[in-house]
Enzyme design. Structure first.
Site, PDB file in Angstrom:
ATOM      1  N   ASP A  74       0.535 -15.883   6.156  1.00 24.35           N
ATOM      2  CA  ASP A  74       1.381 -14.785   5.907  1.00 24.35           C
ATOM      3  C   ASP A  74       2.533 -15.046   5.130  1.00 24.35           C
ATOM      4  O   ASP A  74       3.523 -15.879   5.193  1.00 24.35           O
ATOM      5  CB  ASP A  74       2.047 -14.455   7.468  1.00 24.35           C
ATOM      6  CG  ASP A  74       2.806 -13.357   7.465  1.00 24.35           C
ATOM      7  OD1 ASP A  74       2.908 -12.658   6.679  1.00 24.35           O
ATOM      8  OD2 ASP A  74       3.455 -13.031   8.665  1.00 24.35           O
ATOM      9  N   TYR A 165       6.749   4.265   2.939  1.00 25.20           N
ATOM     10  CA  TYR A 165       6.011   3.328   1.961  1.00 25.20           C
ATOM     11  C   TYR A 165       6.317   3.614   0.309  1.00 25.20           C
ATOM     12  O   TYR A 165       6.529   2.660  -0.359  1.00 25.20           O
ATOM     13  CB  TYR A 165       4.605   4.023   2.153  1.00 25.20           C
ATOM     14  CG  TYR A 165       3.553   3.403   1.212  1.00 25.20           C
ATOM     15  CD1 TYR A 165       3.450   1.875   1.528  1.00 25.20           C
ATOM     16  CD2 TYR A 165       2.977   3.973   0.077  1.00 25.20           C
ATOM     17  CE1 TYR A 165       2.271   1.421   0.752  1.00 25.20           C
ATOM     18  CE2 TYR A 165       1.959   3.123  -0.581  1.00 25.20           C
ATOM     19  CZ  TYR A 165       1.668   1.860  -0.347  1.00 25.20           C
ATOM     20  OH  TYR A 165       0.794   1.208  -1.017  1.00 25.20           O
ATOM     21  N   LYS A 169       7.484   0.882  -2.278  1.00 19.33           N
ATOM     22  CA  LYS A 169       6.842   0.521  -3.458  1.00 19.33           C
ATOM     23  C   LYS A 169       7.589   0.903  -4.609  1.00 19.33           C
ATOM     24  O   LYS A 169       7.474   0.109  -5.629  1.00 19.33           O
ATOM     25  CB  LYS A 169       5.357   1.379  -3.351  1.00 19.33           C
ATOM     26  CG  LYS A 169       4.340   0.899  -2.675  1.00 19.33           C
ATOM     27  CD  LYS A 169       4.018  -0.533  -2.767  1.00 19.33           C
ATOM     28  CE  LYS A 169       2.571  -1.216  -2.097  1.00 19.33           C
ATOM     29  NZ  LYS A 169       2.379  -2.618  -2.770  1.00 19.33           N
ATOM     30  N   THR A 200     -11.032   0.764  -2.306  1.00 26.03           N
ATOM     31  CA  THR A 200     -11.086  -0.362  -1.594  1.00 26.03           C
ATOM     32  C   THR A 200     -11.623  -0.367   0.073  1.00 26.03           C
ATOM     33  O   THR A 200     -11.682   0.660   0.471  1.00 26.03           O
ATOM     34  CB  THR A 200      -9.567  -0.868  -1.158  1.00 26.03           C
ATOM     35  OG1 THR A 200      -8.717   0.115  -0.662  1.00 26.03           O
ATOM     36  CG2 THR A 200      -9.040  -0.943  -2.957  1.00 26.03           C
TER      37      THR A 200
END
Length: 264
Positions: A74, A165, A169, A200
């Site tokens: 992690d 988010y 980013k 993905t």
């Protein structure tokens, strides 16, 4: 012939990616167990680079070669980050390129997302990358190297339901720009890739959760000027360029790899 010898023999020396001194690149890639990170590893592997990989998944990627090392853990844990860097240098020697592909995506309306989830997004997408930079920079080869941070098209534009988010980013973009200016005197270049929707496993799983996956896929593709999702290998090519000596006079740049989404 051993497995190690066979893998070394497969590399075409004429195709190997070298730095300005003619050395094969030593490359550290995070988030390398699947998706874009795995594709980036494959692209550097094809160039002849020596790789040290890390990711959350316990199982190494199926493309891992016997001459390579994969360490699971992690990256939100700074102790683990320091371990990754120490073991990478022990395995490879001084690092030439660091490619930070890891991160976390989560949807949620601004008024409904829990503070804990927001903090998790910031930790996974910004603070863990800060930790990677902090511990990687002292291990980069004397004379310089290159770092690529993998952000997102949503680090450049906002959309409903993704406010935290996009904040995370977008913060990663500015972390990269600040690091680029700070590290330029040491000839360490830092650039940012901003992929769009890419096929993905995580994106595909999200598509498949809809009642009509193909209709939903077409709906998402219609929002992109090129009318399709990216392939991981296409994103990997852009990241490879930024993470190699081919981009030797580029630093602090953000390269959208999004089929024209952020230009529209």
């Amino acid at each position: 012939m051993s497995g190690t010898e066979r893998d070394r023999e497969r590399v075409d020396p004429a195709a190997a990616e070298h730095d300005s001194a003619g050395r094969v690149l030593n490359v550290l890639i995070t988030g390398a167990s699947s998706g874009i990170g795995e594709a980036v590893a494959e692209r550097f592997r094809a160039s002849g680079a020596k790789l040290f990989l890390t990711g959350r998944r316990a199982e190494p990627p199926s493309t891992l070669r016997p001459v390579e090392r994969y360490l699971a853990g992690d990256l939100n844990d700074e102790t683990f980050v320091a371990q990754v860097m120490d073991e990478a240098v022990a395995e490879l020697g001084p690092i030439d390129s660091v490619i930070a592909c890891h991160g976390l995506q989560a949807d949620g309306a601004l008024t409904e997302m829990e503070v804990g989830k927001a903090l998790e997004l910031l930790e996974a997408n910004v603070l863990s990358v800060f930790s990677v930079l902090k511990h990687a920079v002292p291990r980069i080869r004397e004379g310089g190297g290159q770092i690529v941070l993998v952000s997102s098209r949503l680090g450049l534009v906002g959309i409903p339901g993704q406010a935290m988010y996009t904040a995370a980013k977008g913060g990663l973009v500015m972390l990269g720009k600040g690091a680029a200016v700070e590290l330029a005197p040491r000839n360490i270049r830092v650039n940012i890739a901003a992929p769009g929707l890419t096929e993905t496993p995580i994106i595909e799983a999200g598509i498949q959760r809809h009642s009509d996956p193909e209709a939903y896929r077409a709906q998402r593709a219609a929002t992109i000027p090129m009318q399709r999702l990216a392939q991981p290998s296409e994103v990997a090519e852009a990241i490879f360029f930024l993470g190699s000596p081919a981009s030797s006079y580029i630093t602090g740049a953000v390269l959208p790899v999004d089929g024209g989404y952020t230009a529209a």
